[in-house]
Write a protein that holds these residues in place. Structure first.
Motif, short mmCIF file in Angstrom:
data_model
loop_
_atom_site.label_atom_id
_atom_site.label_comp_id
_atom_site.label_asym_id
_atom_site.label_seq_id
_atom_site.Cartn_x
_atom_site.Cartn_y
_atom_site.Cartn_z
N MET A 1 84.09 -22.56 28.85
CA MET A 1 84.41 -23.20 27.74
C MET A 1 85.45 -22.45 26.63
SD MET A 1 84.01 -26.35 26.63
CE MET A 1 85.51 -26.73 25.97
N PHE A 2 84.71 -21.05 26.71
CA PHE A 2 85.28 -20.11 25.89
C PHE A 2 86.75 -20.04 25.99
CE2 PHE A 2 86.83 -15.69 25.72
CZ PHE A 2 87.05 -15.35 24.63
N GLN A 3 87.09 -19.81 27.45
CA GLN A 3 88.56 -19.59 28.05
C GLN A 3 89.16 -20.61 27.77
OE1 GLN A 3 90.04 -17.46 29.05
NE2 GLN A 3 91.73 -18.00 30.48
N VAL A 4 88.84 -22.09 27.86
CA VAL A 4 89.53 -23.29 27.62
C VAL A 4 89.79 -23.30 26.09
CG1 VAL A 4 89.48 -25.60 27.36
CG2 VAL A 4 88.38 -24.60 29.29
N LEU A 5 89.04 -22.81 25.26
CA LEU A 5 89.49 -23.04 23.96
C LEU A 5 90.51 -21.94 23.29
CD1 LEU A 5 85.65 -23.63 22.55
CD2 LEU A 5 87.48 -25.34 22.25
N GLU A 6 90.15 -20.68 24.18
CA GLU A 6 91.26 -19.71 23.82
C GLU A 6 92.65 -20.15 24.39
OE1 GLU A 6 89.38 -17.47 21.82
OE2 GLU A 6 90.68 -16.13 22.84
N GLY A 7 92.74 -20.59 25.47
CA GLY A 7 93.88 -21.01 26.08
C GLY A 7 94.47 -22.39 25.17
N LEU A 8 93.82 -23.19 24.73
CA LEU A 8 94.29 -24.25 23.73
C LEU A 8 94.93 -23.85 22.58
CD1 LEU A 8 91.44 -27.08 24.33
CD2 LEU A 8 93.79 -26.96 25.14
N ASP A 9 93.96 -22.69 22.07
CA ASP A 9 94.61 -22.05 20.97
C ASP A 9 95.96 -21.29 21.21
OD1 ASP A 9 94.74 -21.35 18.22
OD2 ASP A 9 92.91 -19.87 18.45
N TYR A 10 96.23 -21.00 22.45
CA TYR A 10 97.60 -20.40 22.76
C TYR A 10 98.56 -21.38 22.80
CZ TYR A 10 101.36 -18.29 25.77
OH TYR A 10 102.38 -17.78 25.94
N ALA A 11 98.03 -22.58 23.74
CA ALA A 11 99.22 -23.56 24.13
C ALA A 11 99.33 -24.67 22.73
CB ALA A 11 98.63 -24.24 25.49
N PHE A 12 98.11 -25.07 22.14
CA PHE A 12 98.18 -26.21 21.28
C PHE A 12 97.64 -25.89 20.07
CE2 PHE A 12 98.23 -28.36 25.26
CZ PHE A 12 99.56 -29.29 25.28
N PRO A 13 97.97 -24.92 19.26
CA PRO A 13 97.45 -24.34 18.42
C PRO A 13 97.32 -25.19 17.14
CG PRO A 13 99.61 -23.14 18.39
CD PRO A 13 99.16 -23.72 19.78
N LYS A 14 98.32 -25.87 16.74
CA LYS A 14 98.20 -27.12 15.71
C LYS A 14 97.38 -27.84 15.91
CE LYS A 14 103.00 -27.29 15.25
NZ LYS A 14 104.31 -27.98 14.63
N ALA A 15 97.19 -28.54 17.22
CA ALA A 15 96.57 -29.62 17.62
C ALA A 15 94.99 -29.10 17.42
CB ALA A 15 96.72 -30.20 18.88
N LEU A 16 94.95 -27.92 18.07
CA LEU A 16 93.31 -27.58 18.04
C LEU A 16 92.79 -27.23 16.60
CD1 LEU A 16 91.16 -26.40 19.70
CD2 LEU A 16 91.85 -24.27 19.75
N ALA A 17 93.78 -26.55 15.67
CA ALA A 17 93.35 -26.47 14.21
C ALA A 17 93.14 -27.81 13.35
CB ALA A 17 94.64 -25.96 13.53
N ARG A 18 93.95 -28.93 14.03
CA ARG A 18 93.56 -30.17 13.39
C ARG A 18 92.24 -30.75 13.65
NH1 ARG A 18 99.01 -31.37 14.31
NH2 ARG A 18 98.21 -32.35 16.29
N LEU A 19 91.93 -30.26 15.01
CA LEU A 19 90.62 -31.18 15.62
C LEU A 19 89.31 -30.16 15.10
CD1 LEU A 19 91.44 -31.82 19.42
CD2 LEU A 19 90.23 -33.39 17.21
N CYS B 1 83.43 -24.35 18.06
CA CYS B 1 84.28 -23.23 17.48
C CYS B 1 83.18 -22.09 17.34
CB CYS B 1 84.82 -23.52 16.16
SG CYS B 1 85.99 -24.59 16.29
N ALA B 2 81.68 -22.30 16.99
CA ALA B 2 80.93 -21.45 16.89
C ALA B 2 80.50 -20.85 18.36
CB ALA B 2 79.55 -22.03 16.50
N LEU B 3 80.48 -21.61 19.30
CA LEU B 3 80.40 -21.21 20.62
C LEU B 3 81.53 -20.29 21.09
CD1 LEU B 3 79.38 -23.29 23.88
CD2 LEU B 3 81.28 -21.65 23.99
N ARG B 4 82.88 -20.39 20.79
CA ARG B 4 83.83 -19.74 20.92
C ARG B 4 83.70 -18.19 20.46
NH1 ARG B 4 89.92 -20.71 18.80
NH2 ARG B 4 91.07 -19.02 19.84
N GLU B 5 83.23 -18.15 19.22
CA GLU B 5 83.04 -17.00 18.67
C GLU B 5 81.84 -16.03 19.12
OE1 GLU B 5 85.52 -15.51 17.01
OE2 GLU B 5 86.33 -17.60 17.53
N ARG B 6 80.86 -16.86 19.48
CA ARG B 6 79.56 -16.30 20.01
C ARG B 6 79.80 -15.55 21.28
NH1 ARG B 6 76.37 -17.13 24.05
NH2 ARG B 6 77.15 -19.53 24.53
N VAL B 7 80.69 -16.16 22.23
CA VAL B 7 80.95 -15.60 23.65
C VAL B 7 81.92 -14.32 23.18
CG1 VAL B 7 82.41 -15.99 25.63
CG2 VAL B 7 80.65 -17.72 24.75
N ARG B 8 82.84 -14.42 22.48
CA ARG B 8 83.75 -13.39 22.05
C ARG B 8 83.13 -12.29 21.86
NH1 ARG B 8 88.75 -14.36 20.66
NH2 ARG B 8 88.42 -16.22 19.21
#
Lengths: 242, 242
Positions: free
Chosen positions: B176-194, B202-209
Motif C-alpha cells: 500500500m505504501f508503494q502504491v501511494l508513493e507511486g500515485l504521488d509521483y504519477a498523479f500528485p494533484k489527484a492524490l492531494a485532492r483526495l 496517509c498515516a499508514l504511508r508515513e508509518r511505513v516510511r
C-alpha cells in the motif's frame, strides 16, 4: 472441513464472469454449494442479495466464497483455497504454489480479454469506446493471444497427461477450459487460426468438456450461456485477422 | 527453511515495477537476498541474465523468486509465500487468506494505474496512444482512484493500528505504501485532492516510511527512483481534475 460444510458463492446471476471459474471447480468436484444470486428472491437470492452482501463484506468485488466461516474474495484466491479441499490440486506446497501462479496468469489473460472491448472504462458502454476497442483488439489478437496461448501450450507439453500440472487434472485445467470456451465465443476466427499451433490446449479443452460432472453441468440450466454482458463478448469487428 | 536459504529475485533492474513490492518485503524483514539484475554482469547479473532465466523458466513473466528450490512467479503469490516466512503476516489461514486477497486487489489497482498510460497496447509507446490515455485517465481519476483508495481506507479504519490487517503491520501495508508513493509521483494533484478523504492511508504511508529498514532502503542506491519506464509515470496531462 466438517460434514456440515456448505459453500456459498456470491456472484452476479446474469453472467458467467469471474464467478464461472469458481462454479466449474465446485461442479467438477461435485461439491454442495449455493449460488446465491441464482436462488429465487423469496429464498434470499437474486443479484440484489449479492449487492447487499457486498456492502457488509470486506471484499472489493465479487466473486466471494463463504466457507467454514471464512469470506474469501478474488477468483484465484478462492480457487487456491478450494483446490486443496476439493482434491483439485495436490496437497504439497510446490504443486499448490505452481498451480496458483498459473491461475494468476490466467487472471491476467482474462483481464486483457475483457479490456479488449473495454479499453477506456468499465463504466462506459462498449459503443462509447468502440474506436479505442478496435485499436486495442488488433495488437491483442496479433501479439497477446498467441503469446498467452503459446505459453500455456508449452506448460501442457511438459506433461504426458494433457494437463497443466504434471500431477494430472486440476482446477487450472478447468479455468483453461473456460478461457478457451470464452475465446471461441468472442474471437472464433482468431482461435481457429491459432488452433494448429495449440493442439494440446485443444485436446485439454475436449478432455475437460467430457468429464461427466462438467458435461452434466454444461447441459444443465445452471450454466449461464455466454452473452454480451460478460467478460467474453462476441463483437465480430474485434475478431480481426492479424 | 534452512540456515542456508537465500532468496534470489529475478526482475528488471531499470525500474521499480512489480518487483518493488517484493523488494520492499525482503528489505523490511532484513532478509538476505540477491537482486540478480542489479549485480554486475561479471557476477552473472544485469537484465540480460533475467531474460535468459525467463527463457528456461515455467513463469510467464518476472518477478520470479527462487527460494528453497522453488521458483515462484506472480507478485501476489511471491508475497503470500514470503509473508509467512518473513513474519510479515500471521501464520493462521484466515489472516493469510485475507492478506492475500487484499494484495490481489492491490494488483488489480496497479494494473489499472499502469493502463491509464497504456490503454491500447504495452508494445506501443505512450506517445502512440496518448489520445486514448487522455480519455482513459479522466474516469480513472474521477471514479476508480477514489473507489480503490476509499476501499483501502475503510479496511484501515477497522483497526486501531493504522494497518490493513487487524493483527498489525504486514506485507500488504508495504505494498500500500508503494502504491501511494507511486500515485504521488504519477498523479500528485489527484492524490492531494483526495488526501483529506484518506487520512488513515496517509498515516499508514508515513508509518511505513519511518520503519528503520524501509527508511534505510529508501535512502540507499538499492531503491531505484521512479521513472518514465515503470508502472507509475508522471504525465501531467493525465493528472486531471475530476
Amino acid at each position: 472441513m466438517t460434514a456440515s460444510t456448505q459453500f456459498k458463492l456470491y456472484y452476479w446471476g446474469e453472467i458467467q464472469g469471474r464467478g464461472e471459474f469458481v462454479r466449474l471447480a465446485l461442479e467438477d468436484a461435485g461439491a454442495e454449494y449455493v449460488d446465491v444470486a441464482r436462488l429465487p428472491k423469496a429464498q434470499g437470492g437474486g443479484s440484489g442479495a449479492v449487492a447487499e452482501f457486498l456492502k457488509k463484506s470486506t471484499a472489493f468485488a465479487p466473486p466471494i466464497l463463504v466457507a467454514d466461516g471464512l469470506e474469501i474474495a478474488q477468483t484465484a484466491a478462492i480457487l487456491e483455497y478450494l483446490g486443496a479441499r476439493l482434491g483439485l490440486v495436490p496437497a504439497d506446497e510446490a504443486s499448490r504454489v505452481f498451480a496458483h501462479q498459473i491461475e494468476l496468469t490466467i487472471s491476467d489473460f482474462v483481464l486483457e480479454i475483457h479490456d479488449s472491448h473495454h479499453p477506456i472504462a468499465g463504466s462506459l458502454y462498449y459503443e462509447d469506446q468502440k474506436p479505442e476497442a478496435l485499436r486495442r483488439a488488433a495488437p491483442f489478437v496479433k501479439e497477446r493471444l498467441p503469446k498467452f496461448l503459446g505459453y500455456f501450450e508449452r506448460l501442457v507439453a511438459r506433461n504426458p497427461s494433457v494437463t497443466l500440472l504434471s500431477s494430472g487434472h486440476s482446477y487450472v485445467d478447468l479455468s483453461m477450459f473456460q478461457v478457451l470456451e470464452g475465446l471461441d465465443y468472442a474471437f472464433p476466427k482468431a482461435l481457429a487460426r491459432l488452433a494448429p499451433k495449440i493442439p494440446l490446449l485443444c485436446a485439454l479443452r475436449e478432455r475437460v468438456r467430457a468429464r461427466p460432472r462438467i458435461a452434466a453441468y454444461l447441459a444443465s440450466p445452471r450454466r449461464i450461456p455466454f452473452n454480451q454482458q460478460g467478460i467474453f463478448r462476441n463483437y465480430p469487428e474485434l475478431d480481426v485477422a492479424p
